[in-house]
Design a protein around this motif. Sequence first.
Motif, PDB file in Angstrom:
ATOM      1  N   ASN A 121       0.827  -1.207   0.000  1.00  0.00           N
ATOM      2  CA  ASN A 121       0.000   0.000   0.000  1.00  0.00           C
ATOM      3  C   ASN A 121       0.863   1.260   0.000  1.00  0.00           C
ATOM      4  N   ILE A 122       1.945   1.230   0.752  1.00  0.00           N
ATOM      5  CA  ILE A 122       2.838   2.387   0.854  1.00  0.00           C
ATOM      6  C   ILE A 122       3.660   2.581  -0.427  1.00  0.00           C
ATOM      7  N   LEU A 123       4.145   1.489  -1.002  1.00  0.00           N
ATOM      8  CA  LEU A 123       5.088   1.567  -2.118  1.00  0.00           C
ATOM      9  C   LEU A 123       4.445   1.807  -3.486  1.00  0.00           C
ATOM     10  N   GLN A 124       3.124   1.638  -3.596  1.00  0.00           N
ATOM     11  CA  GLN A 124       2.456   1.813  -4.880  1.00  0.00           C
ATOM     12  C   GLN A 124       1.548   3.036  -4.844  1.00  0.00           C
ATOM     13  N   PRO A 125       1.496   3.766  -5.946  1.00  0.00           N
ATOM     14  CA  PRO A 125       0.605   4.925  -5.982  1.00  0.00           C
ATOM     15  C   PRO A 125      -0.859   4.489  -6.079  1.00  0.00           C
TER      16      PRO A 125
END
Length: 151
Positions: free
Chosen positions: A10-14
Amino acid sequence: MLVDIDQLLNILQPARSGKVRIEWVWVNDIKKPRAVVYSRRGLQKRGKWTREVAGVSNLPRRAKRTGLFHENHQVVRQLLVHAQTLMSERANLVLSVTNLSQSSSRKLESVEPKANRLREEIWETFRNLDTHVRFDKRDPEAGGDDPDDES
């Protein structure tokens, strides 16, 4: 671990079409993880988010590598490899536990009637005993036969 992987995904993908997440769903009284790929239908700002269930077998291939996804593509792909491994191992473990549970239930069902018959035979034997049979080898009325008595 899968919850941690989902948080990292969730954090690493836009927040764009192609984002992969791990969600938990109830299937036959078992909470199971599944990978989903989000996409937005309609206008970019007001479009409705939809999700498609992604198969576990090709999960790392679902890591999008273009546009805003490019920067973290390798890390996301590696996380999906780990998620794929964990989901497969978890499925195997759940299957083993389910098989063991079913096998134990069947075994118990086959033994239970025998145990009930044996219990009845034991109690019938006990009821038919002569009432003068002593169950304790020591005679409490005689006194002196008690090995713990030091008088």
